[in-house]
Design a protein around this motif. Structure first.
Motif, mmCIF file in Angstrom:
data_model
loop_
_atom_site.group_PDB
_atom_site.id
_atom_site.type_symbol
_atom_site.label_atom_id
_atom_site.label_comp_id
_atom_site.label_asym_id
_atom_site.label_seq_id
_atom_site.Cartn_x
_atom_site.Cartn_y
_atom_site.Cartn_z
ATOM 1 N N GLU A 1 1.727 43.948 57.964
ATOM 2 C CA GLU A 1 1.238 45.317 57.799
ATOM 3 C C GLU A 1 0.822 45.831 59.172
ATOM 4 O O GLU A 1 0.187 45.108 59.936
ATOM 5 C CB GLU A 1 0.022 45.376 56.864
ATOM 6 C CG GLU A 1 0.324 45.129 55.405
ATOM 7 C CD GLU A 1 -0.906 45.349 54.536
ATOM 8 O OE1 GLU A 1 -1.830 46.068 54.993
ATOM 9 O OE2 GLU A 1 -0.943 44.793 53.420
ATOM 10 N N LEU B 1 -7.510 45.264 51.446
ATOM 11 C CA LEU B 1 -6.694 44.068 51.581
ATOM 12 C C LEU B 1 -7.243 42.932 50.725
ATOM 13 O O LEU B 1 -6.493 42.221 50.044
ATOM 14 C CB LEU B 1 -6.629 43.639 53.050
ATOM 15 C CG LEU B 1 -5.876 42.338 53.354
ATOM 16 C CD1 LEU B 1 -4.414 42.434 52.932
ATOM 17 C CD2 LEU B 1 -5.988 42.002 54.845
ATOM 18 N N ILE C 1 -1.635 41.144 60.057
ATOM 19 C CA ILE C 1 -1.995 42.546 60.261
ATOM 20 C C ILE C 1 -1.890 42.850 61.752
ATOM 21 O O ILE C 1 -2.571 42.223 62.567
ATOM 22 C CB ILE C 1 -3.426 42.843 59.777
ATOM 23 C CG1 ILE C 1 -3.603 42.433 58.308
ATOM 24 C CG2 ILE C 1 -3.761 44.319 59.995
ATOM 25 C CD1 ILE C 1 -2.788 43.227 57.329
ATOM 26 N N GLU D 1 -6.288 43.472 47.206
ATOM 27 C CA GLU D 1 -4.876 43.135 46.981
ATOM 28 C C GLU D 1 -4.679 41.625 46.869
ATOM 29 O O GLU D 1 -3.834 41.159 46.095
ATOM 30 C CB GLU D 1 -4.016 43.661 48.140
ATOM 31 C CG GLU D 1 -3.867 45.157 48.181
ATOM 32 C CD GLU D 1 -3.037 45.574 49.384
ATOM 33 O OE1 GLU D 1 -2.236 44.752 49.875
ATOM 34 O OE2 GLU D 1 -3.179 46.716 49.842
ATOM 35 N N LEU D 2 -5.446 40.874 47.642
ATOM 36 C CA LEU D 2 -5.316 39.427 47.634
ATOM 37 C C LEU D 2 -6.142 38.766 46.514
ATOM 38 O O LEU D 2 -6.128 37.548 46.370
ATOM 39 C CB LEU D 2 -5.768 38.850 48.986
ATOM 40 C CG LEU D 2 -4.945 39.261 50.211
ATOM 41 C CD1 LEU D 2 -5.591 38.751 51.483
ATOM 42 C CD2 LEU D 2 -3.512 38.730 50.095
ATOM 43 N N ARG E 1 -10.089 49.333 55.176
ATOM 44 C CA ARG E 1 -8.795 48.653 55.045
ATOM 45 C C ARG E 1 -8.970 47.178 54.696
ATOM 46 O O ARG E 1 -8.177 46.627 53.920
ATOM 47 C CB ARG E 1 -7.998 48.812 56.341
ATOM 48 C CG ARG E 1 -7.529 50.242 56.592
ATOM 49 C CD ARG E 1 -6.814 50.349 57.927
ATOM 50 N NE ARG E 1 -6.432 51.725 58.226
ATOM 51 C CZ ARG E 1 -5.172 52.138 58.401
ATOM 52 N NH1 ARG E 1 -4.178 51.267 58.292
ATOM 53 N NH2 ARG E 1 -4.909 53.390 58.688
ATOM 54 N N VAL E 2 -9.982 46.544 55.263
ATOM 55 C CA VAL E 2 -10.226 45.131 54.955
ATOM 56 C C VAL E 2 -10.602 44.976 53.487
ATOM 57 O O VAL E 2 -10.126 44.058 52.806
ATOM 58 C CB VAL E 2 -11.321 44.545 55.868
ATOM 59 C CG1 VAL E 2 -11.801 43.197 55.345
ATOM 60 C CG2 VAL E 2 -10.793 44.392 57.293
ATOM 61 N N ARG F 1 4.744 38.343 55.471
ATOM 62 C CA ARG F 1 4.228 39.659 55.098
ATOM 63 C C ARG F 1 3.497 40.284 56.273
ATOM 64 O O ARG F 1 2.553 39.710 56.805
ATOM 65 C CB ARG F 1 3.279 39.553 53.895
ATOM 66 C CG ARG F 1 2.629 40.893 53.542
ATOM 67 C CD ARG F 1 1.616 40.771 52.425
ATOM 68 N NE ARG F 1 0.840 41.998 52.292
ATOM 69 C CZ ARG F 1 -0.160 42.160 51.419
ATOM 70 N NH1 ARG F 1 -0.488 41.180 50.599
ATOM 71 N NH2 ARG F 1 -0.835 43.305 51.380
ATOM 72 N N TRP G 1 -1.542 48.445 60.959
ATOM 73 C CA TRP G 1 -2.658 49.365 60.785
ATOM 74 C C TRP G 1 -2.728 50.268 62.013
ATOM 75 O O TRP G 1 -2.988 49.792 63.128
ATOM 76 C CB TRP G 1 -3.973 48.589 60.624
ATOM 77 C CG TRP G 1 -4.100 47.864 59.313
ATOM 78 C CD1 TRP G 1 -3.187 47.803 58.296
ATOM 79 C CD2 TRP G 1 -5.231 47.101 58.879
ATOM 80 N NE1 TRP G 1 -3.661 47.054 57.260
ATOM 81 C CE2 TRP G 1 -4.917 46.605 57.579
ATOM 82 C CE3 TRP G 1 -6.467 46.786 59.443
ATOM 83 C CZ2 TRP G 1 -5.803 45.811 56.853
ATOM 84 C CZ3 TRP G 1 -7.346 45.986 58.709
ATOM 85 C CH2 TRP G 1 -7.028 45.511 57.431
ATOM 86 N N VAL H 1 -5.336 35.263 56.595
ATOM 87 C CA VAL H 1 -4.899 36.509 57.221
ATOM 88 C C VAL H 1 -5.091 36.404 58.727
ATOM 89 O O VAL H 1 -6.127 35.929 59.205
ATOM 90 C CB VAL H 1 -5.687 37.714 56.666
ATOM 91 C CG1 VAL H 1 -5.278 39.000 57.385
ATOM 92 C CG2 VAL H 1 -5.454 37.849 55.166
ATOM 93 N N VAL I 1 -0.663 36.660 55.503
ATOM 94 C CA VAL I 1 -0.508 38.073 55.863
ATOM 95 C C VAL I 1 -0.813 38.220 57.347
ATOM 96 O O VAL I 1 -1.786 37.654 57.838
ATOM 97 C CB VAL I 1 -1.456 38.984 55.051
ATOM 98 C CG1 VAL I 1 -1.210 40.452 55.397
ATOM 99 C CG2 VAL I 1 -1.303 38.738 53.558
#
Length: 225
Positions: A186, A215, A169, A218-219, A211-212, A184, A188, A95, A167
């Protein structure tokens, strides 16, 4: 942004350094050659090391740290390039956290991600207009959570780090953030901690942690605690 370097350093490049810097960079080059043995040759490693050194030389306020910063930045870029070119890929989710100055939000996000993911994933950070130092209030806020980001430093995003990330961010860098098709992304939306005191930074820090953690879930990356 830092472009992938194309011209190798020459013998004259070493000559413009102070003796201390030259020794430190030679040690850094040796360290990188050992780590990337069989992946990249000496010329490529020195090219990335010197371009990284040049990146910080124009803005650094304490020159004695330049070789160490250059080595760390070059290592990150070489790791990314190896993944992009299919020369080495450990399969870990990667990420990239981006903001404007890489001095607050993205540094805190990388700090939480690295602390929570441990060796199960990789986090990098960068900025569209890197600052001079990491925001002291952000450092203090993270220290309250037992995470030390005091040794981090603002750095730019590079083509290879964006391309290697699974990803990306973004946090407030708008059109200056890199866009690669198929990647991908996102965004924030977070308050900018620049110029704020510790009291104001704490809620930003806490939202970044939330949020981390989401994430990482999700991963499918297990958190260390």
């Amino acid at each position: 942004m830092t472009e992938t370097p194309t011209s190798p350093p020459t013998a004259a490049t070493w000559d413009v350094l102070s003796p201390e810097q030259g020794l430190s960079l030679r040690t850094a080059a040796a360290n990188l050659r050992e780590q990337f043995d069989g992946v990249f040759g000496q010329e490529t490693i020195e090219r990335f090391l010197f371009s990284s050194f040049d990146q910080f030389a124009t803005t650094a306020t304490v020159n004695r740290f330049l070789p160490l910063m250059a080595e760390r930045f070059a290592r990150q870029r070489l790791q990314a390039l190896a993944k992009v070119e299919g020369l080495h890929d450990d399969g870990k989710p990667t990420v990239l956290f981006l903001c404007v100055h890489n001095a607050g939000r993205s540094q805190m996000a990388m700090g939480f991600f690295t602390d929570l993911a441990g060796d199960a994933a990789v986090a990098w950070s960068g900025g569209s207009e890197p600052g001079i130092q990491v925001n002291p209030a952000a450092v203090a806020a993270m220290a309250e959570r037992g995470i030390d980001i005091s040794s981090e430093f603002p750095k730019p995003w590079t083509d290879e780090t964006v391309r290697a990330a699974d990803v990306v961010i973004t946090m407030g860098c708008g059109d200056a953030c890199p866009i690669f098709p198929g990647k991908r992304y996102e965004e924030w939306v977070l308050d900018d901690p620049a110029g704020e005191d510790l009291t104001a930074v704490r809620p930003i820090r806490d939202e970044i942690e939330r949020r981390v953690r989401a994430l990482l879930a999700e991963l499918a990356v297990p958190v260390a605690h």
